[in-house]
Design an enzyme around this catalytic site. Structure first.
Site, mmCIF file in Angstrom:
data_model
loop_
_atom_site.group_PDB
_atom_site.id
_atom_site.type_symbol
_atom_site.label_atom_id
_atom_site.label_comp_id
_atom_site.label_asym_id
_atom_site.label_seq_id
_atom_site.Cartn_x
_atom_site.Cartn_y
_atom_site.Cartn_z
ATOM 1 N N GLY A 101 72.062 69.065 -84.950
ATOM 2 C CA GLY A 101 70.850 68.249 -85.088
ATOM 3 C C GLY A 101 71.120 67.057 -86.005
ATOM 4 O O GLY A 101 70.790 65.910 -85.687
ATOM 5 N N SER A 102 71.775 67.338 -87.129
ATOM 6 C CA SER A 102 72.093 66.274 -88.097
ATOM 7 C C SER A 102 73.012 65.228 -87.475
ATOM 8 O O SER A 102 72.940 64.043 -87.825
ATOM 9 C CB SER A 102 72.774 66.871 -89.328
ATOM 10 O OG SER A 102 71.970 67.887 -89.864
ATOM 11 N N ASP A 124 76.456 78.517 -87.531
ATOM 12 C CA ASP A 124 76.447 78.817 -86.085
ATOM 13 C C ASP A 124 77.727 78.371 -85.368
ATOM 14 O O ASP A 124 77.967 78.767 -84.234
ATOM 15 C CB ASP A 124 75.256 78.125 -85.402
ATOM 16 C CG ASP A 124 73.919 78.664 -85.863
ATOM 17 O OD1 ASP A 124 73.907 79.658 -86.610
ATOM 18 O OD2 ASP A 124 72.885 78.090 -85.476
HETATM 19 P P1 ADP Z 1 71.378 71.247 -88.007
HETATM 20 O O1 ADP Z 1 71.915 69.912 -88.392
HETATM 21 O O2 ADP Z 1 71.836 72.329 -88.925
HETATM 22 O O3 ADP Z 1 71.607 71.543 -86.545
HETATM 23 P P2 ADP Z 1 68.581 70.574 -87.445
HETATM 24 O O4 ADP Z 1 68.711 70.730 -85.974
HETATM 25 O O5 ADP Z 1 67.354 71.110 -88.090
HETATM 26 O O6 ADP Z 1 69.790 71.224 -88.249
HETATM 27 O O7 ADP Z 1 68.695 69.018 -87.772
HETATM 28 C C1 ADP Z 1 68.670 68.571 -89.110
HETATM 29 C C2 ADP Z 1 67.955 67.264 -89.209
HETATM 30 O O8 ADP Z 1 68.622 66.270 -88.426
HETATM 31 C C3 ADP Z 1 66.541 67.257 -88.658
HETATM 32 O O9 ADP Z 1 65.627 67.818 -89.550
HETATM 33 C C4 ADP Z 1 66.312 65.764 -88.480
HETATM 34 O O10 ADP Z 1 66.042 65.151 -89.717
HETATM 35 C C5 ADP Z 1 67.676 65.307 -87.988
HETATM 36 N N1 ADP Z 1 67.670 65.236 -86.518
HETATM 37 C C6 ADP Z 1 67.718 66.248 -85.636
HETATM 38 N N2 ADP Z 1 67.638 65.785 -84.363
HETATM 39 C C7 ADP Z 1 67.491 64.445 -84.451
HETATM 40 C C8 ADP Z 1 67.340 63.383 -83.493
HETATM 41 N N3 ADP Z 1 67.303 63.613 -82.193
HETATM 42 N N4 ADP Z 1 67.236 62.114 -83.984
HETATM 43 C C9 ADP Z 1 67.270 61.851 -85.303
HETATM 44 N N5 ADP Z 1 67.401 62.807 -86.242
HETATM 45 C C10 ADP Z 1 67.525 64.088 -85.841
HETATM 46 O O1 F6P Z 2 71.415 76.451 -88.165
HETATM 47 C C1 F6P Z 2 71.813 77.561 -88.911
HETATM 48 C C2 F6P Z 2 70.729 78.612 -88.923
HETATM 49 O O2 F6P Z 2 71.082 79.556 -89.912
HETATM 50 C C3 F6P Z 2 70.490 79.269 -87.576
HETATM 51 O O3 F6P Z 2 71.416 80.281 -87.292
HETATM 52 C C4 F6P Z 2 69.089 79.777 -87.773
HETATM 53 O O4 F6P Z 2 68.419 79.941 -86.545
HETATM 54 C C5 F6P Z 2 68.459 78.684 -88.562
HETATM 55 O O5 F6P Z 2 69.498 78.060 -89.288
HETATM 56 C C6 F6P Z 2 67.371 79.122 -89.525
HETATM 57 O O6 F6P Z 2 66.910 77.994 -90.184
HETATM 58 P P1 F6P Z 2 65.801 77.999 -91.325
HETATM 59 O O7 F6P Z 2 66.398 78.657 -92.511
HETATM 60 O O8 F6P Z 2 65.509 76.560 -91.559
HETATM 61 O O9 F6P Z 2 64.647 78.737 -90.750
#
Ligand code: ADP
Ligand code: F6P
Length: 291
Positions: A101-102, A124
């Site tokens: 996501g980041s 993950d």
């Molecule tokens: P991770 O990076 O661990 O996969 P997340 O999926 O929650 O965690 O993403 C972290 C952060 O990245 C989100 O809270 C948001 O601020 C940013 N992000 C995620 N998807 C997008 C997107 N499509 N465009 C811009 N920022 C994003």
């Molecule tokens: O992205 C890592 C992770 O630990 C996933 O395995 C899990 O689904 C999620 O984060 C939980 O996130 P949070 O602590 O924000 O609920």
């Protein structure tokens, strides 16, 4: 050079080791450590940590500069504020530690001219195209330790137990942990109850183990279903946040240091591309440009 660093999304052990190694390797440069990830960019939140403090945290799990999930960063207004903060601090390059996501967030500000180095961090292990993300080894190790303790008592009663592990959309933890504990069944998005029961009927083990990837089925319902179908007692445990913290493993520290060394070298050598991704592949830590 002015180097910004932030951690975004799920944390993982090894992130503090990465940060310490990076700052130590680039002592001559100026660092701005943004607090709470993209939220820190939007709200201009910074940490005032020196190298001795970072050193004192390097064997701690979690991430000392803090992280967050920040929906505002996905909006145009959020990103405008983030760009203003980066400008205010004269940031030449931003190092982003985060998961998939980041990475999407990093891509969107790189497209607006910010130079970024992205470092895969996620228990993950789902940050493609890197084969490794910081936090994965320690998370798997924690699950194995947890299961070992519980299995000691399961064996005393010949009980079957289901263990739920994390993995939001990806089964890497379930697969790795299942393999390490010699699970009788690894329940992922490709599984179903009948298949699971068939394997459990055929097991020779007194205290069979099922590893369940999170977010697929309700663990209590699954335990009740299996119990009815096999006519035996079934216990269950959700390993939860226990697996996301803890001291980084020896391997984790090795990965974190290698990622930091490659990141530091890239900064010293200069950046021509907007977004550089650090990846582990075929036994090496490398850089690649993402367009
Ligand atoms: P991770 O990076 O661990 O996969 P997340 O999926 O929650 O965690 O993403 C972290 C952060 O990245 C989100 O809270 C948001 O601020 C940013 N992000 C995620 N998807 C997008 C997107 N499509 N465009 C811009 N920022 C994003
Ligand atoms: O992205 C890592 C992770 O630990 C996933 O395995 C899990 O689904 C999620 O984060 C939980 O996130 P949070 O602590 O924000 O609920």
């Amino acid at each position: 050079m002015n180097i910004g660093v932030l951690a975004s999304g799920g944390d993982g052990a090894g992130m503090n080791m990465f940060l310490y190694t990076l700052v130590k390797s680039l002592k001559k440069h100026n660092f701005t450590l943004f607090k709470f990830g993209y939220k820190g960019l939007i709200e201009d939140l910074v940490c005032d940590f020196d190298l001795p403090y970072l050193k004192s945290k390097c064997l701690d799990g979690g991430v000392c500069i803090k992280t967050s999930r920040c929906p505002e960063f996905t909006t145009k207004q959020g990103q405008i504020k983030a760009l203003e903060t980066l400008k205010k601090h004269n940031i030449d390059v931003l190092v982003v530690m985060g998961g998939n996501g980041s990475l999407k967030g990093a891509k969107s500000i790189a497209s607006k001219g910010v130079k970024i180095i992205f470092v895969p961090c996620s228990i993950d292990n789902d940050v493609s195209p890197s084969k490794y993300a910081i936090g994965f080894d320690t998370a798997c190790d924690a699950c194995v330790k947890y299961i070992k303790n519980v299995q000691d008592t399961m064996l005393s009663f010949d009980r079957l137990c289901i263990y739920e592990v994390m993995g939001r959309d990806y089964d890497a933890i379930a697969q790795k942990v299942g393999e390490k504990v010699d699970a009788d069944y690894i329940y992922t998005d490709k599984s179903n109850i009948n298949d699971c029961v068939k394997y459990l009927q055929n097991t020779q083990k007194n205290a069979p183990i099922v590893i369940l990837q999170e977010n697929l089925v309700n663990i209590e319902d699954l335990a009740n279903d299996i119990s009815q179908k096999l006519n035996r007692e079934v216990k269950f445990c959700v390993i939860g946040y226990f697996q996301r913290g803890g001291t980084p493993t020896v391997n984790e520290c090795k990965f974190a240091k290698q990622f930091a060394d490659v990141c530091a070298k890239q900064i010293k050598d200069g950046l021509t591309d907007d977004l550089i991704f650090i990846k582990y592949d075929c036994g090496s830590v490398l850089t690649m440009a993402i367009n």
